[in-house]
Design a protein around this motif. Structure first.
Motif, short mmCIF file in Angstrom:
data_model
loop_
_atom_site.label_atom_id
_atom_site.label_comp_id
_atom_site.label_asym_id
_atom_site.label_seq_id
_atom_site.Cartn_x
_atom_site.Cartn_y
_atom_site.Cartn_z
N HIS A 115 0.83 -1.20 0.00
CA HIS A 115 0.00 0.00 0.00
C HIS A 115 0.87 1.25 0.00
N ARG A 116 0.23 2.39 -0.23
CA ARG A 116 0.80 3.70 0.07
C ARG A 116 -0.06 4.31 1.16
N ASP A 117 0.42 5.38 1.77
CA ASP A 117 -0.24 5.87 2.98
C ASP A 117 -1.43 6.77 2.70
N PHE A 118 -1.57 7.27 1.48
CA PHE A 118 -2.72 8.08 1.10
C PHE A 118 -2.77 8.13 -0.43
N PRO A 119 -3.90 8.52 -1.00
CA PRO A 119 -3.99 8.59 -2.46
C PRO A 119 -3.03 9.63 -3.02
N MET A 120 -2.63 9.42 -4.26
CA MET A 120 -1.71 10.35 -4.91
C MET A 120 -2.35 11.71 -5.09
N ASP A 159 0.64 4.94 -10.78
CA ASP A 159 -0.68 5.55 -10.76
C ASP A 159 -1.63 4.70 -11.59
N GLU A 160 -2.40 3.88 -10.91
CA GLU A 160 -3.30 2.95 -11.60
C GLU A 160 -4.71 3.11 -11.06
N PRO A 161 -5.71 3.15 -11.93
CA PRO A 161 -7.09 3.29 -11.46
C PRO A 161 -7.57 2.09 -10.65
N GLU A 162 -6.85 0.95 -10.77
CA GLU A 162 -7.26 -0.25 -10.04
C GLU A 162 -6.92 -0.19 -8.56
N PHE A 163 -6.11 0.78 -8.13
CA PHE A 163 -5.73 0.86 -6.72
C PHE A 163 -6.97 1.07 -5.85
N GLY A 164 -7.18 0.21 -4.89
CA GLY A 164 -8.30 0.37 -3.97
C GLY A 164 -8.13 1.62 -3.12
N HIS A 165 -9.15 2.46 -3.09
CA HIS A 165 -9.12 3.71 -2.33
C HIS A 165 -7.94 4.59 -2.74
N GLY A 166 -7.38 4.34 -3.92
CA GLY A 166 -6.23 5.09 -4.37
C GLY A 166 -4.94 4.71 -3.67
N MET A 167 -4.99 3.66 -2.82
CA MET A 167 -3.86 3.32 -1.96
C MET A 167 -3.39 1.88 -2.07
N PHE A 173 -0.96 -7.14 -9.05
CA PHE A 173 0.16 -6.21 -9.17
C PHE A 173 1.33 -6.58 -8.25
N TYR A 174 1.10 -7.49 -7.31
CA TYR A 174 2.09 -7.77 -6.28
C TYR A 174 3.46 -8.20 -6.81
N ILE A 266 -8.67 4.47 7.11
CA ILE A 266 -8.95 3.59 5.99
C ILE A 266 -8.06 2.35 5.99
N GLU A 267 -6.82 2.48 6.43
CA GLU A 267 -5.94 1.33 6.44
C GLU A 267 -6.48 0.26 7.38
N GLY A 268 -7.01 0.68 8.53
CA GLY A 268 -7.57 -0.29 9.46
C GLY A 268 -8.74 -1.02 8.85
N LEU A 269 -9.57 -0.30 8.09
CA LEU A 269 -10.74 -0.92 7.49
C LEU A 269 -10.34 -1.95 6.44
N VAL A 270 -9.33 -1.62 5.65
CA VAL A 270 -8.91 -2.52 4.57
C VAL A 270 -8.09 -3.68 5.10
N MET A 271 -7.23 -3.40 6.08
CA MET A 271 -6.31 -4.42 6.55
C MET A 271 -6.91 -5.30 7.62
N GLY A 272 -8.03 -4.94 8.18
CA GLY A 272 -8.61 -5.72 9.26
C GLY A 272 -8.26 -5.11 10.60
#
Length: 274
Positions: A115-120, A159-167, A173-174, A266-272
């Motif tokens: 992940h990145r820490d916030f959207p670009m 910069d890819e539109p597929e990034f969830g929440h921009g992050m 992609f991994y 948002i990271e908590g929501l996505v990561m559990g």
């Protein structure tokens, strides 16, 4: 890690724009880092016991934001010559200190998704200009089994539109990030500076130790990361600060500090949740 005293601003700017990360070894003494650890432990004990005080960033992994006067070494940190040189070189002379906090992966923390820490930000997308930096300082000497920070150099402009929440890049992609992945093993007293857009993750903590890391967030003028944070200082503390610090610390000056309720969840929501 680079030599802190060899044209630090220019060298750091080149490394950050190329790789997304650079670092300075031995910027502080181990004793300074141990005092930082004491302040982190105290702040975590307070934050974990109130709603919104600590954000889960995956099982057994937390983020806590604090006020500057909760860190005894705050002035030392933000006036360190390497830190100020990097900020000026990358963000310009009117950079703004917007965040102070820490991450703690405890025993049992698992691999985070890449992940990145916030959207670009739009300025980065349109002009490839970086308008923020994250400085990290470890509170421990990092060992292999403690869940080291892992980063994929050169991915800060992905910069890819597929990034969830921009992050969050999708799992197909991994392989790009895994083939570039570098694990970092900083020691007490080291400082790193990175673009938080560079794809990274915390790894599995297989030890019985925690791995606290301090985070200092800095924006260029017009940056938007400050909107996610609630840094404040008391009037007495503000009056005690050197003018050099006040010039860059744009935050409310209050009579009494209010414990920070975390916004960036948002990271908590996505990561559990932890």
């Amino acid at each position: 890690m680079m030599n802190c005293m060899t044209d630090p601003g220019a060298a750091a700017r080149e490394a950050i724009y190329r790789d997304g990360i650079t670092a300075c070894r031995g910027a502080f003494t181990t004793e300074w880092a141990d005092t930082m650890r004491e302040d982190i432990d105290k702040a975590f004990a307070e934050a974990i016991n109130r709603p919104g005080g600590a954000v889960g960033r995956g099982p057994r992994r937390y983020y806590v934001e604090i006020h500057p006067e909760q860190l005894r070494g705050f002035v030392d940190l933000v006036t360190h010559p390497w830190v100020t040189a990097v900020c000026e070189a990358v963000l310009g002379p009117r950079y703004e200190i917007v965040e102070l906090g820490f991450d703690i992966p405890f025993a049992g923390a698992v691999n985070q998704p890449w992940h990145r820490d916030f959207p670009m930000p739009e300025i980065t997308r349109e002009t490839r200009v970086l308008d923020s930096l994250a400085f990290n300082l470890t509170a421990v000497d990092t060992e292999e089994d403690m869940g080291p920070f892992e980063i994929a150099p050169g991915t800060h402009f992905d910069d890819e539109p597929e990034f969830g929440h921009g992050m969050f890049p999708p799992k197909p992609f991994y392989p790009r990030y895994e083939e570039r992945a570098v694990r970092k093993y900083p020691r007490r007293g080291d400082i790193s500076a990175r673009s938080a857009l560079t794809i990274h993750r915390g790894t599995r903590n297989e030890s019985q130790k925690s791995r606290p890391v301090l985070v200092l967030g800095v924006d260029a003028p017009g940056g938007v990361n400050g909107q996610r944070h609630d840094t404040a200082v008391t009037r007495g503390y503000w009056d005690s600060l050197p003018q050099q610090v006040r010039d860059h610390l744009h935050c409310p000056v209050v009579d009494v500090l209010t414990p920070i309720t975390q916004k960036h969840t948002i990271e908590g929501l996505v990561m559990g949740e932890a």
